[in-house]
Design an enzyme around this catalytic site. Structure first.
Site, PDB file in Angstrom:
ATOM      1  N   SER A 240      22.757  64.344  32.340  1.00  0.00           N
ATOM      2  CA  SER A 240      22.280  65.030  31.124  1.00  0.00           C
ATOM      3  C   SER A 240      21.706  66.401  31.463  1.00  0.00           C
ATOM      4  O   SER A 240      21.951  67.385  30.748  1.00  0.00           O
ATOM      5  CB  SER A 240      21.256  64.176  30.375  1.00  0.00           C
ATOM      6  OG  SER A 240      20.260  63.691  31.233  1.00  0.00           O
ATOM      7  N   HIS A 270      24.436  56.061  32.776  1.00  0.00           N
ATOM      8  CA  HIS A 270      23.242  56.922  32.638  1.00  0.00           C
ATOM      9  C   HIS A 270      22.343  56.304  31.563  1.00  0.00           C
ATOM     10  O   HIS A 270      21.980  55.139  31.666  1.00  0.00           O
ATOM     11  CB  HIS A 270      23.742  58.331  32.307  1.00  0.00           C
ATOM     12  CG  HIS A 270      22.738  59.433  32.450  1.00  0.00           C
ATOM     13  ND1 HIS A 270      21.491  59.282  32.990  1.00  0.00           N
ATOM     14  CD2 HIS A 270      22.816  60.760  32.097  1.00  0.00           C
ATOM     15  CE1 HIS A 270      20.850  60.446  32.970  1.00  0.00           C
ATOM     16  NE2 HIS A 270      21.633  61.360  32.421  1.00  0.00           N
ATOM     17  N   HIS A 316      20.389  53.326  41.721  1.00  0.00           N
ATOM     18  CA  HIS A 316      20.206  54.745  41.371  1.00  0.00           C
ATOM     19  C   HIS A 316      20.989  55.599  42.360  1.00  0.00           C
ATOM     20  O   HIS A 316      21.153  55.221  43.520  1.00  0.00           O
ATOM     21  CB  HIS A 316      18.719  55.138  41.422  1.00  0.00           C
ATOM     22  CG  HIS A 316      18.428  56.386  40.652  1.00  0.00           C
ATOM     23  ND1 HIS A 316      18.502  57.629  41.219  1.00  0.00           N
ATOM     24  CD2 HIS A 316      18.120  56.572  39.347  1.00  0.00           C
ATOM     25  CE1 HIS A 316      18.220  58.535  40.288  1.00  0.00           C
ATOM     26  NE2 HIS A 316      17.986  57.927  39.145  1.00  0.00           N
ATOM     27  N   ARG A 325       8.813  55.378  37.297  1.00  0.00           N
ATOM     28  CA  ARG A 325       8.848  55.344  35.830  1.00  0.00           C
ATOM     29  C   ARG A 325       8.988  53.893  35.353  1.00  0.00           C
ATOM     30  O   ARG A 325       8.497  53.521  34.296  1.00  0.00           O
ATOM     31  CB  ARG A 325      10.023  56.194  35.315  1.00  0.00           C
ATOM     32  CG  ARG A 325       9.933  57.656  35.743  1.00  0.00           C
ATOM     33  CD  ARG A 325      11.209  58.411  35.418  1.00  0.00           C
ATOM     34  NE  ARG A 325      12.384  57.830  36.062  1.00  0.00           N
ATOM     35  CZ  ARG A 325      13.642  58.183  35.809  1.00  0.00           C
ATOM     36  NH1 ARG A 325      13.885  59.139  34.936  1.00  0.00           N
ATOM     37  NH2 ARG A 325      14.651  57.603  36.443  1.00  0.00           N
ATOM     38  N   ASP A 371      15.403  52.488  33.236  1.00  0.00           N
ATOM     39  CA  ASP A 371      16.008  51.802  32.092  1.00  0.00           C
ATOM     40  C   ASP A 371      15.840  50.279  32.105  1.00  0.00           C
ATOM     41  O   ASP A 371      16.159  49.617  31.118  1.00  0.00           O
ATOM     42  CB  ASP A 371      17.520  52.106  32.046  1.00  0.00           C
ATOM     43  CG  ASP A 371      17.787  53.582  31.829  1.00  0.00           C
ATOM     44  OD1 ASP A 371      17.028  54.204  31.070  1.00  0.00           O
ATOM     45  OD2 ASP A 371      18.746  54.116  32.417  1.00  0.00           O
TER      46      ASP A 371
HETATM   47  N1  CMX Z   1      24.694  46.199  39.766  1.00  0.00           N
HETATM   48  C1  CMX Z   1      25.848  45.902  40.414  1.00  0.00           C
HETATM   49  N2  CMX Z   1      26.469  46.748  41.247  1.00  0.00           N
HETATM   50  C2  CMX Z   1      25.869  47.940  41.461  1.00  0.00           C
HETATM   51  C3  CMX Z   1      24.653  48.300  40.880  1.00  0.00           C
HETATM   52  C4  CMX Z   1      24.059  47.378  39.972  1.00  0.00           C
HETATM   53  N3  CMX Z   1      22.941  47.639  39.315  1.00  0.00           N
HETATM   54  N4  CMX Z   1      24.314  49.533  41.294  1.00  0.00           N
HETATM   55  C5  CMX Z   1      25.299  49.943  42.120  1.00  0.00           C
HETATM   56  N5  CMX Z   1      26.227  48.980  42.218  1.00  0.00           N
HETATM   57  C6  CMX Z   1      27.511  49.055  42.944  1.00  0.00           C
HETATM   58  C7  CMX Z   1      28.308  50.233  42.370  1.00  0.00           C
HETATM   59  O1  CMX Z   1      28.962  49.871  41.156  1.00  0.00           O
HETATM   60  C8  CMX Z   1      29.248  50.550  43.519  1.00  0.00           C
HETATM   61  O2  CMX Z   1      30.273  49.588  43.486  1.00  0.00           O
HETATM   62  P1  CMX Z   1      31.791  49.973  43.881  1.00  0.00           P
HETATM   63  O3  CMX Z   1      31.747  50.341  45.294  1.00  0.00           O
HETATM   64  O4  CMX Z   1      32.544  48.726  43.576  1.00  0.00           O
HETATM   65  O5  CMX Z   1      32.171  51.132  42.988  1.00  0.00           O
HETATM   66  C9  CMX Z   1      28.364  50.273  44.737  1.00  0.00           C
HETATM   67  O6  CMX Z   1      27.297  49.403  44.283  1.00  0.00           O
HETATM   68  C10 CMX Z   1      27.748  51.524  45.328  1.00  0.00           C
HETATM   69  O7  CMX Z   1      27.081  52.248  44.323  1.00  0.00           O
HETATM   70  P2  CMX Z   1      25.834  53.170  44.668  1.00  0.00           P
HETATM   71  O8  CMX Z   1      26.291  54.235  45.618  1.00  0.00           O
HETATM   72  O9  CMX Z   1      24.673  52.337  45.081  1.00  0.00           O
HETATM   73  O10 CMX Z   1      25.439  53.777  43.255  1.00  0.00           O
HETATM   74  P3  CMX Z   1      26.015  55.095  42.535  1.00  0.00           P
HETATM   75  O11 CMX Z   1      25.235  56.267  43.024  1.00  0.00           O
HETATM   76  O12 CMX Z   1      27.488  55.171  42.603  1.00  0.00           O
HETATM   77  O13 CMX Z   1      25.631  54.777  41.017  1.00  0.00           O
HETATM   78  C11 CMX Z   1      24.238  53.936  39.308  1.00  0.00           C
HETATM   79  C12 CMX Z   1      24.283  54.771  40.588  1.00  0.00           C
HETATM   80  C13 CMX Z   1      22.848  54.116  38.692  1.00  0.00           C
HETATM   81  C14 CMX Z   1      25.284  54.445  38.345  1.00  0.00           C
HETATM   82  C15 CMX Z   1      24.473  52.438  39.666  1.00  0.00           C
HETATM   83  O14 CMX Z   1      23.426  51.964  40.477  1.00  0.00           O
HETATM   84  C16 CMX Z   1      24.620  51.544  38.446  1.00  0.00           C
HETATM   85  O15 CMX Z   1      25.739  51.409  37.933  1.00  0.00           O
HETATM   86  N6  CMX Z   1      23.489  50.918  37.964  1.00  0.00           N
HETATM   87  C17 CMX Z   1      23.521  50.161  36.740  1.00  0.00           C
HETATM   88  C18 CMX Z   1      23.527  51.110  35.552  1.00  0.00           C
HETATM   89  C19 CMX Z   1      22.207  51.827  35.404  1.00  0.00           C
HETATM   90  O16 CMX Z   1      21.147  51.233  35.489  1.00  0.00           O
HETATM   91  N7  CMX Z   1      22.268  53.141  35.136  1.00  0.00           N
HETATM   92  C20 CMX Z   1      21.065  53.928  34.812  1.00  0.00           C
HETATM   93  C21 CMX Z   1      20.602  54.856  35.918  1.00  0.00           C
HETATM   94  C22 CMX Z   1      19.380  55.645  35.491  1.00  0.00           C
HETATM   95  C23 CMX Z   1      19.741  56.636  34.420  1.00  0.00           C
HETATM   96  O17 CMX Z   1      20.515  57.566  34.709  1.00  0.00           O
HETATM   97  O18 CMX Z   1      19.321  56.453  33.269  1.00  0.00           O
END
Ligand code: CMX
Length: 446
Positions: A240, A270, A316, A325, A371
């Site tokens: 964002s 996000h 994250h 937070r 979140d």
């Molecule tokens: N549950 C299950 N799997 C997860 C996970 C979770 N909460 N967080 C990361 N992973 C997985 C990823 O999907 C990725 O899998 P693949 O290799 O199969 O693609 C792997 O772990 C590695 O990911 P990462 O490097 O740890 O995380 P990224 O930097 O790629 O993504 C984020 C970060 C936040 C998108 C991810 O942790 C996620 O999807 N979390 C759940 C959604 C969420 O809470 N988003 C909100 C973030 C805060 C915000 O921006 O508001």
């Protein structure tokens, strides 16, 4: 106006500082970029600058150098209030100093003067089909208000480069002043018959929002002050913030730029995660019919992972520890309603899910982000009506009201420091393969 005075006093020195840095050290390397980073969403590529906030992977966010507990302790509060004024937070983001109560109240007064939402904005939203997502309405309302941009009008009249920040500040104050009413209207439109909210000029930003939401409990005003403060800024690289900055770098005004940022916030990875975190908790609760035991919760988490879903609110891109937070919200719930069943469940998820994610071994960060628990707090106050999609789309709108504070503060400074058009370079896969081959040959020679 206090913000304009304070910024006018600072900006010349900041411009000199940046000019000197660029003139003397413009060629100094900040880091290197690997092929995985080019292909991997630019993770950790150091290519943005902001002095408003910084996210340390271990410690979490600092707003103008202050941690979340420090911000909550130092920012001025109304007599008898638990949480600080949001006006003080906006002052801190923009000016970089902790305001006095009087200064925070001056920002609150600016917002009150500017809070009228043009009627056509409400009509535009009302004309949308009932299945329009709350974030679609929110972004649309922001874009609809572009017609009121002073920045763009001044641009058309030939504004000077050094004055761009002044009109960006005007627009930013107008936008952020109106967003609580826009958000409350979206909630009313979806769930309460669509009445236009009536702002109360005797209340501060957080309490006025609580009043427009029709939640009488004074604790909800405290929650919303906390909420708007902690969701405001998370340095420049999140989607964002980055989308807002990138669009703003074309000299598009704050309405165009923030609308773009909000479209990014709407994504499940996000801001939409805050809706999904509550859905995930409620599904668990309804499925089992009571607050789960840790063992049941563990099984439920594994089922989610086995079905290929992520656990919303956990993980994250930058953080590697529990998001402060999250902790601030957890502490609020523990203090005020520890027995709320959904809050209890959200707290238990914190005890169980990180271990599950560690065992799964994929997520780089198994800890909760902002979140994971915000929806559990909203539902305690009855702000939990499911929309036509069966979800809690309004929660991301709440995130958006707060995030607009951070991205607009950054937009003012971006114009003050004449940050240029953003234009990184792309390569083709063949080019990257060639880079890789050359690196391989070099390694053999050595
Ligand atoms: N549950 C299950 N799997 C997860 C996970 C979770 N909460 N967080 C990361 N992973 C997985 C990823 O999907 C990725 O899998 P693949 O290799 O199969 O693609 C792997 O772990 C590695 O990911 P990462 O490097 O740890 O995380 P990224 O930097 O790629 O993504 C984020 C970060 C936040 C998108 C991810 O942790 C996620 O999807 N979390 C759940 C959604 C969420 O809470 N988003 C909100 C973030 C805060 C915000 O921006 O508001």
């Amino acid at each position: 106006m206090i913000l304009k005075e304070k910024l006018s006093a600072q900006i010349p020195a900041w411009r000199e500082r940046v000019k000197k840095l660029l003139a003397e050290s413009g060629n100094v390397k900040v880091g290197e970029v690997t092929i995985s980073q080019v292909y991997g969403g630019m993770r950790d590529v150091k290519s943005l600058v902001t002095d408003i906030s910084y996210v340390d992977p271990e410690e979490g966010i600092r707003l103008r150098g202050f941690t979340i507990p420090e911000v909550l302790e130092k920012l001025p509060k109304l007599p008898g209030a638990e949480m600080p004024l949001v006006g003080g937070l906006y002052y801190l983001l923009l000016v970089g100093e902790v305001p006095t109560l009087q200064e925070a109240l001056e920002v609150e007064e600016e917002w009150k003067r500017r809070s009228d939402v043009p009627t056509y904005v409400y009509e535009t939203l009302k004309a949308m089909p009932p299945n329009a997502m709350p974030m679609t309405l929110f972004s649309q309302a922001i874009l609809a208000m572009q017609t009121t941009s002073i920045f763009t009008r001044k641009y058309d009249e030939g504004m000077k480069k050094d004055e761009q920040w002044i009109w960006m500040l005007e627009d930013s104050l107008n936008l952020t002043a109106r967003l609580p009413a826009v958000a409350a209207y979206i909630y009313n439109l979806k769930h309460r018959g669509g009445q236009i909210p009536q702002p109360r000029s005797d209340l501060d930003y957080g309490a006025n929002f609580a009043s427009m939401m029709g939640v009488d409990d004074p604790l909800y005003a405290e929650l919303m002050r906390l909420y708007f403060i902690i969701h405001s800024d998370h340095e420049s690289g999140n989607v964002s913030a980055h989308a807002t900055h990138m669009v703003g770098s074309t000299l598009a005004d704050i309405y165009y730029a923030t609308s773009a940022g909000m479209n990014g916030l709407a994504g499940p990875l996000h801001g939409r995660a805050n809706q999904e975190a509550l859905s995930w908790l409620l599904n668990a609760y309804e499925k089992i019919g009571h607050v789960l035991s840790p063992e049941e919760l563990r099984r439920y988490a594994w089922e989610t992972l086995a079905s290929g879903q992520v656990i919303p609110g956990y993980g994250h891109a930058v953080l590697r520890k529990t998001d402060p937070r999250f902790t601030a919200q957890l502490e609020f719930g523990r203090k005020h309603f520890p027995e709320d069943p959904i809050f209890k469940l959200a707290s238990m998820v914190y005890d169980v899910v990180p271990q599950v994610l560690v065992e799964q071994g994929k997520a780089k960060n198994p800890w909760p982000n902002v979140d994971a628990i915000s929806g559990a707090l909203q539902q305690h106050f009855g702000v939990s009506d499911a929309d036509e999609h069966g979800g809690y789309g309004f929660y991301t709108v709440l995130f958006g009201v707060s995030r607009a504070l951070g991205v607009s503060a950054n937009a003012v400074w971006a114009r003050a420091l004449h940050q240029p058009l953003e234009r990184p370079k792309s390569l083709t896969t063949r080019m990257l393969e060639d880079v890789a081959a050359k690196a391989g040959e070099k390694a053999k020679e050595v």
